[in-house]
Design an enzyme around this catalytic site. Structure first.
Site, PDB file in Angstrom:
ATOM      1  N   SER A 192       0.789  -1.228   0.000  1.00 52.05           N
ATOM      2  CA  SER A 192       0.000   0.000   0.000  1.00 52.05           C
ATOM      3  C   SER A 192       0.823   1.281   0.000  1.00 52.05           C
ATOM      4  O   SER A 192       0.325   2.325  -0.439  1.00 52.05           O
ATOM      5  CB  SER A 192      -0.938   0.012   1.213  1.00 52.05           C
ATOM      6  OG  SER A 192      -0.195  -0.022   2.422  1.00 52.05           O
ATOM      7  N   HIS A 220      -4.996  -3.671  -2.853  1.00 51.76           N
ATOM      8  CA  HIS A 220      -4.545  -2.752  -3.898  1.00 51.76           C
ATOM      9  C   HIS A 220      -4.314  -3.453  -5.227  1.00 51.76           C
ATOM     10  O   HIS A 220      -3.677  -2.881  -6.128  1.00 51.76           O
ATOM     11  CB  HIS A 220      -3.276  -2.036  -3.439  1.00 51.76           C
ATOM     12  CG  HIS A 220      -3.492  -1.160  -2.254  1.00 51.76           C
ATOM     13  ND1 HIS A 220      -3.930   0.144  -2.364  1.00 51.76           N
ATOM     14  CD2 HIS A 220      -3.374  -1.410  -0.920  1.00 51.76           C
ATOM     15  CE1 HIS A 220      -4.059   0.667  -1.153  1.00 51.76           C
ATOM     16  NE2 HIS A 220      -3.723  -0.248  -0.257  1.00 51.76           N
ATOM     17  N   LYS A 251     -11.658   0.416  -2.868  1.00 52.58           N
ATOM     18  CA  LYS A 251     -10.576   0.949  -3.693  1.00 52.58           C
ATOM     19  C   LYS A 251     -10.982   0.831  -5.163  1.00 52.58           C
ATOM     20  O   LYS A 251     -11.844   1.568  -5.624  1.00 52.58           O
ATOM     21  CB  LYS A 251      -9.271   0.254  -3.339  1.00 52.58           C
ATOM     22  CG  LYS A 251      -8.859   0.567  -1.890  1.00 52.58           C
ATOM     23  CD  LYS A 251      -7.588  -0.085  -1.472  1.00 52.58           C
ATOM     24  CE  LYS A 251      -7.131   0.385  -0.100  1.00 52.58           C
ATOM     25  NZ  LYS A 251      -8.078   0.117   0.993  1.00 52.58           N
TER      26      LYS A 251
END
Length: 405
Positions: A192, A220, A251
């Protein structure tokens, strides 16, 4: 001022002197490549909304319909009366998307990590984590009571040394519940803060060699990698060898919440033992419906095109910055500053140019490793990237991974 507040103010002043004090900034616009703060519009390079789905019409429509049918709140934890249809629909879609037997969603990725690790491990077990895993995994490891070992970032030799140590420290029990010490390895797939990739194929081989469990955080990576955009585990062909896949819905998928994907036995166990699931009021149904729409869009023709746009923006930025040599591109591009106060100053200078990039400091990263964390999205235009490159050049600051202008 009372003694309690006096003490807190002294602590806050100490944080300010170290360049570590943080503040909330009110945003008066939807998430996107441009955001409104204090009546000013900023070019936003701080978001993890990698595919630009947070404001997508399909997700907003799904959320609105869920509110109209199911209301604003879930009413209780899902084991009491809050297991509304949108959660079940989301988990079915999520498991199919990830290619696993089942899935379970949590209010946040943090809750997913705590609930999962603490339900699987206890004081007689061992957990081995990468040095740079997210704070939620570190906290989960500590709260579980398991023996914690940390291997150097992406260092396979150090991981194997820790696994050899664990192998020597396995204890066998006469208990019918737990017959021996369990060893769990945890890593992120895309990290991250640095945006680099874990060597998952090699980690999978080591976990098999030493009969360990493996948990991979795809927060991610989900939506960005692999033929079906399932994540880096799909890109590297190891999906069926990961025991626990963790991630977030907030995300690239554009909504909110955390998830665990794995076998039906794993999910059934978590429903019964994960305290952050059992004792939390369920998330709002609108969030679940939006996440379902996000997953469905990622798998559509339109969704397939979005990572290509993202990687084009990344290539444009890296062609000038040139701070990563990797076969796997990343949307997270750290510009290492080092000093915390200097990082805050540079972030402020960029804001004066109407560019918003956060200064990332301790404890999010190690002391002396403060940085500007640039994140690019598919919603950015080539001109946006060019504006950022020019602004960084105008600042003329020195960074270990930034070319001199």
């Amino acid at each position: 001022m009372n003694p309690f507040d006096e003490e807190l103010n002294r602590r806050l002043e100490a944080l300010r002197e170290q360049g570590l004090r943080r503040e909330l900034r009110r945003v008066d616009s939807a998430q996107g490549p441009r955001i409104n703060i204090g009546g000013k519009t900023y070019l936003n390079f701080s978001s993890n909304d990698y595919l630009g789905l947070a404001g997508h019409p399909a997700l907003k429509e799904a959320a609105i319909k869920a509110v109209e049918k199911f209301g604003a709140g879930a009413g209780a934890s899902r084991l009491i009366c809050g297991s509304l249809a949108p959660f079940h629909e989301l988990e079915e879609v999520l498991a199919a998307f990830k290619g696993t037997g089942a899935a379970l969603t949590f209010s946040t990725g943090y809750a997913a990590a705590l609930g999962t690790v603490c339900s699987l491990l206890g004081k007689d077990d061992i957990i081995i984590i990468d040095k740079l895993v997210h704070a939620c995994i570190v906290d989960a490891a500590k709260l579980s009571g398991a023996k914690l070992r940390i291997f150097d970032h992406n260092d396979l030799n150090d991981l194997e040394e820790k696994l050899k140590w664990a192998e020597k420290n396995i204890q066998y029990s006469t208990s019918n519940i737990q017959h021996r010490t369990r060893v769990l390895v945890v890593t992120e797939s895309i990290f991250s803060m640095d945006g680099d990739a874990a060597p998952l194929r090699e980690i999978v081989a080591l976990k098999k060699k030493y009969d360990a469990w493996l948990m991979v955080d795809e927060a991610h990576a989900t939506g960005l990698y692999g033929k079906n955009r399932r994540g880096l585990v799909e890109e590297l062909g190891v999906s069926d060898r990961i025991d626990i896949q963790m991630g977030t819905l907030g995300k690239a998928l554009g909504a909110s919440g955390g998830y665990i994907c794995g076998s039906r036995a794993l999910i059934d166990f978590l429903v019964n033992r994960a305290r952050s699931f059992i004792f939390s009021t369920a998330p709002v149904p609108a969030a679940a419906a939006a996440a379902t729409a996000g997953i469905q869009f990622v798998q559509s023709a339109g969704g397939k095109a979005l990572p290509k746009k993202l990687w084009a923006r990344v290539a444009e930025f890296q062609s000038t910055i040139g701070n990563r040599q990797s076969a796997i591109p990343g949307a997270i591009i750290p510009l290492i500053i080092g000093d915390e106060t200097r990082a805050v100053e540079l972030a402020s200078k960029l804001r004066r140019q109407n560019i918003f990039i956060p200064a990332i400091r301790y404890p999010t990263v190690a002391r002396g490793a403060a940085r500007l964390r640039v994140t690019l999205t598919a919603a950015h235009a080539a001109d946006d990237v060019a504006t950022l490159i020019k602004a960084l050049a105008d600042l003329k600051f020195k960074s270990p991974n930034l070319k001199s202008p």
